[in-house]
Design an enzyme around this catalytic site. Structure first.
Site, PDB file in Angstrom:
ATOM      1  CE  LYS A 178      65.593  86.828  45.467  1.00 41.55           C
ATOM      2  NZ  LYS A 178      64.188  86.508  45.205  1.00 41.55           N
ATOM      3  CB  THR A 179      61.731  89.886  42.051  1.00 41.94           C
ATOM      4  OG1 THR A 179      62.010  89.336  43.337  1.00 41.94           O
ATOM      5  CG2 THR A 179      60.260  89.690  41.723  1.00 41.94           C
TER       6      THR A 179
ATOM      7  CG  ASP B 273      62.676  83.629  44.239  1.00 42.06           C
ATOM      8  OD1 ASP B 273      63.839  84.049  44.078  1.00 42.06           O
ATOM      9  OD2 ASP B 273      61.803  84.278  44.851  1.00 42.06           O
ATOM     10  CD  GLU B 274      65.021  84.358  48.266  1.00 40.18           C
ATOM     11  OE1 GLU B 274      66.209  84.031  48.470  1.00 40.18           O
ATOM     12  OE2 GLU B 274      64.612  85.521  48.435  1.00 40.18           O
TER      13      GLU B 274
ATOM     14  CD  GLN C 185      70.658  88.151  50.481  1.00 35.27           C
ATOM     15  OE1 GLN C 185      69.707  88.538  51.159  1.00 35.27           O
ATOM     16  NE2 GLN C 185      70.798  88.478  49.207  1.00 35.27           N
TER      17      GLN C 185
ATOM     18  NE  ARG D  65      68.724  92.523  54.094  1.00 31.21           N
ATOM     19  CZ  ARG D  65      68.525  92.103  52.862  1.00 31.21           C
ATOM     20  NH1 ARG D  65      67.316  92.151  52.337  1.00 31.21           N
ATOM     21  NH2 ARG D  65      69.513  91.646  52.127  1.00 31.21           N
TER      22      ARG D  65
END
Length: 662
Positions: free
Chosen positions: A33-34, A230-231, A261, A608
Site C-alpha cells: 500500500k505504501t 493512509d491507514e 486490520q 506478521r
C-alpha cells in the site's frame, strides 16, 4: 516519466493511474500500500498538480517522512527530475492541524503564539482544575488526574458525552459525574486563558475551525485538490469528519487501509469510517490490493480462512507471490511452562540454522501472557527486548505487590518498606524515612506495626495513609498465615491497593490481570521465599547476560503485543496463549462487536509472519481456588476449515492443514 506499468503490479497500477474522485483502496496485509501511495503522489506531480495542492495524511511522522523521501527519489530518477515536492502537505493529522491552527487560531480565541502541552503538562493542569473547582482529589469516588484526562480525551475522540463515556468505561466514578463535568469545563477555560492546546485540542479545534467558519473551510477545501489518507481504518470520528470537510470541494479523496486490520477501537478508532465510506461517497471507486509480497502461501491460506468468518468486512483474498513454504504449526503444550520451554528450545534450534534473533518475534494478546516465557528466556540466556512495555517483573504494580511480600518474608527489608509506605496518602520520602526508623528499631516489626505506637509515629496529616497501610498488613497476616503469594495478591486487590490501581491507572483491569496471573504462576514454588528469590534473580538481567561478542548489539528476540506489532514483519513468529479466553480475550467479548475485532487481532498477528508461524497454547491452566483447568484452543483455530464456505460434518477439522508439533 516513471514507467508505472513496469514498476507496479496491475492492482497498484490501477490505483495510481485513476484520474480522481473518491477512491477507497482496500489494501491487504503486505500488499504494498505504501508503494501505491507514493507512486500515486509522484503521478499527481508528474501530471502537473502543484505540491502545495496535495495533502498526505498519515498516522506517524516516520511514515510521512518515509513516503515523501520515496516520492522525491522517484522523481529524481525519472525524466521529470526537475520536479520537487517542497510545499507538499505531508504529516500526521496533528502535524497538519498545527500548521493550519497556527495561522487561524485567533478566530477561535487563541493567539497565534499558542503553546502545545504534552501529556504530563495536561495532567498537571487537570490537577490544578480539580483544586480550583473544589473537587476532593482524595475522594476514592473521584478519578485522579490521569484517569480524568483519559475520560476527557475519550469523550473528545469518540464524540461521545462525558456522561456516556464515564458510565460505560468508568462506572465506579459515575456518581461524581457533575464534578467530572465541572473539572472538564474548567480545563477548557484554563487552556484558553493560558493560550495552550493539548493534542486532542489540535483535532477538535481544527474541526471547529472548518465547521464554524465557512470562509476558512472554502480556502482549504479549494487549496487541496487531492487528499490522500493512509491507514484510514484507524481514523476516529473527528479525523473522518475533517477529511470529508476538506474534500468537499474537489472530491479527489483517496483513502487507503484494511478493514481486516482495524484493531484500535479502545483508543477511539471508528471501524465504521472505513466500512461506510461507500455510503458517504456513493460514487466512489473501490480498489483491492490482494497480492501479498510478505508471507508464504500456507500462512496466507490460514489468514484467509480465519478472517472470512467475520461478517462485517469487505471480502478479499490475499494471494502470495512467494513459493510454497512450511505450513503453520499448532503446538499444544502440557502447561504454560512447557509452552515456554518449547518456544525457547525452538528459538535455539532456529538460530543454529542461521536465523538472526531479531528476525524472530513472540506475539501475545496481553502483556502478562509473556511472563513464563520471559523467565525461561532469562534462564537460558537468550537476549530479548520487550516492545509492549517494560519487562513483566519490572512493572510498577508487580514491584508494588512483591514489596508487600518481601516485608512479610523479611520484616527488615528497608527498600520494600519505603516503597509500600509511599503508596499511601500523604506519605512521601521524608515521612517514609521517619516511619522506617521506627520499624527498624523494633524486634518484631510486623507485630509493632499493629500497635498504637506505630500510628503515633506520624503527624495527623499522614495518619489516614498510615492506618490504611497498617490495616492492609494486618489483613495479609490474618488471611494468609501460610504466606501464600496468590492469597496475598487477593488481599491487596480487594483492599486499598485495588483502589489505588483504579484511581491511578487507566489500564487498571489489565494490571489486575497481571497480578492474578502472577499469583497463579507462584504455585510452582514451595515457599514465598523461594518465589521472591526467583523473581530477584530475574531482574537486571541485561547486565548479567553475556551475549555473543560477534552478535549484533540489537540482535534480540522481539516480545510484543499484537497491537504493537501491527505494520511490522518477522521471518519467524510465535503466537503464544492461543487459547480460548486469551485470544479472544474474555473481557473483550463483552464489548459490542468484540469477537470480530478479536478475530481481526488474530489476523493481524498471523500476517506478521513471513516464513514460519507457530500457534502455541497450554492444554491446562492453573486457576486460583480451582486447581488445574483444561483449556481449549482458540475459537479462531477451531473454526478454521479447508472449505470455509461449507460447515457440513463431512469437512475435515482444522488439523487437516495445521501440523501438531510432537
Amino acid at each position: 516519466m516513471i514507467d508505472y506499468r513496469k514498476e507496479l503490479n496491475p492492482e497498484q497500477f490501477r490505483v495510481v493511474m485513476e484520474e480522481g474522485g473518491p477512491l477507497l483502496v482496500i489494501a491487504g496485509a503486505g500488499s504494498g500500500k505504501t508503494r501505491a501511495l507514493t507512486y500515486r503522489v509522484a503521478r499527481l506531480l508528474e501530471k502537473g498538480i502543484k505540491p502545495e495542492r496535495i495533502l498526505l495524511a498519515t498516522f506517524t511522522n516516520k511514515a510521512a517522512r518515509s513516503m515523501l523521501l520515496r516520492v522525491q527519489k522517484l522523481l529524481s530518477c525519472s525524466s521529470e527530475a526537475g520536479l520537487e515536492i517542497n510545499g507538499l502537505w505531508g504529516g500526521t493529522f496533528h502535524h497538519i492541524a498545527h500548521r493550519i491552527l497556527r495561522v487561524n487560531a485567533p478566530l477561535l480565541g487563541y493567539g497565534k503564539n499558542f503553546s502545545i502541552i504534552d501529556t504530563e503538562d495536561a495532567r498537571q493542569l487537570i490537577n490544578t482544575c480539580l483544586s480550583e473547582v473544589g473537587c476532593d482529589a482524595k475522594d476514592d469516588d473521584f478519578p485522579k488526574g490521569p484517569l480524568l484526562q483519559e475520560i476527557v480525551s475519550l469523550s473528545i475522540n469518540t464524540e461521545v458525552s462525558l456522561e456516556e463515556i464515564t458510565e460505560k468505561r468508568f462506572p465506579g466514578f459515575f456518581c461524581n459525574i457533575e464534578g467530572i463535568r465541572a473539572v472538564a469545563s474548567r480545563y477548557i477555560l484554563r487552556k484558553m486563558k493560558l493560550n495552550v492546546m493539548d493534542f486532542d485540542d489540535l483535532l477538535l479545534n481544527w474541526k471547529k475551525l472548518l465547521t464554524d467558519f465557512p470562509d476558512v473551510l472554502m480556502v482549504y477545501a479549494k487549496k487541496f485538490s487531492h487528499i490522500l489518507v493512509d491507514e484510514y481504518q484507524d481514523t476516529n470520528l473527528i479525523q473522518a469528519d475533517i477529511v470529508d470537510l476538506l474534500a468537499s470541494h474537489h472530491r479527489n479523496l483517496m483513502v487507503v487501509g484494511d478493514d481486516s486490520q482495524s484493531i484500535y477501537s479502545f483508543r477511539g478508532a471508528n471501524f465504521a469510517n472505513f466500512m461506510k465510506f461507500p455510503e458517504r461517497y456513493p460514487d466512489c471507486k473501490i480498489f483491492k490490493l490482494e497480492t501479498n509480497y510478505r508471507s508464504t502461501p500456507e500462512i496466507l491460506h490460514m489468514a484467509n480462512l480465519s478472517i472470512i468468518n467475520n461478517e462485517k468486512q469487505f471480502q478479499k483474498k490475499l494471494r502470495a507471490v512467494r513459493e510454497n513454504g512450511i505450513r503453520p504449526v499448532l503446538v499444544p503444550a502440557k502447561n504454560v511452562f512447557q509452552q515456554a520451554d518449547f518456544v525457547a528450545q525452538r528459538i535455539i534450534e532456529l538460530t543454529r540454522t542461521g536465523v538472526p534473533l531479531h528476525e524472530i518475534a513472540v506475539l501475545y494478546r496481553a502483556h502478562y501472557h509473556s511472563m513464563e516465557l520471559q523467565m525461561e528466556m532469562v534462564r537460558r540466556g537468550i537476549p530479548f527486548e520487550v516492545r509492549s512495555g517494560i519487562r513483566f517483573f519490572e512493572q510498577a504494580h508487580i514491584k508494588d505487590v512483591t514489596s508487600y511480600m518481601r516485608i512479610i518474608a523479611n520484616p527488615l527489608d528497608e527498600l520494600a518498606w519505603k516503597r509500600i509506605l509511599r503508596l499511601h496518602r500523604k506519605i512521601g520520602k521524608v515521612r517514609a524515612d521517619k516511619i522506617w526508623r521506627f520499624i527498624s528499631a523494633q524486634t518484631e516489626p510486623l507485630t509493632a506495626v499493629t500497635t498504637d505506637e506505630f500510628i503515633n509515629s506520624v503527624t495527623k496529616t499522614a495518619l489516614p495513609g498510615l492506618l490504611e497501610c497498617r490495616d492492609t498488613i494486618k489483613a495479609i497476616l490474618e488471611k494468609s498465615p501460610d504466606k501464600i503469594p496468590s492469597e496475598i495478591i487477593d488481599v491487596l486487590l480487594k483492599g486499598s491497593y485495588g483502589e489505588y490501581l483504579g484511581e491511578r491507572y487507566t489500564d487498571a483491569a489489565s494490571r489486575e490481570e497481571d497480578l492474578h496471573q502472577l499469583g497463579e504462576f507462584s504455585v510452582k514454588f514451595s515457599s514465598l521465599e523461594d518465589f521472591l528469590s526467583e523473581l530477584a534473580l530475574l531482574t537486571n538481567t541485561d547486565e548479567e547476560t553475556e551475549p555473543d561478542p560477534e552478535a549484533r548489539s540489537d540482535d534480540k528476540i522481539v516480545f510484543t503485543t499484537i497491537h504493537q506489532a501491527k505494520g511490522l514483519e518477522w521471518t519467524i513468529v510465535f503466537m503464544i496463549w492461543c487459547a480460548e479466553g486469551m485470544i479472544p480475550l474474555a473481557r473483550a467479548l463483552k464489548e459490542p462487536d468484540g469477537e470480530e475485532e478479536e478475530r481481526r487481532i488474530f489476523y493481524v498477528a498471523t500476517t506478521r509472519a513471513k516464513d514460519q508461524l507457530y500457534l502455541c497454547y497450554p492444554l491446562s491452566d492453573y486457576r486460583r481456588g480451582m486447581g488445574s483447568m483444561v483449556t481449549n484452543p482458540s475459537r479462531f483455530i477451531r473454526e478454521l476449515s479447508p472449505s470455509p464456505l461449507s460447515r457440513s460434518s463431512k469437512d475435515r477439522p482444522y488439523d487437516q492443514w495445521i501440523v501438531e508439533e510432537e
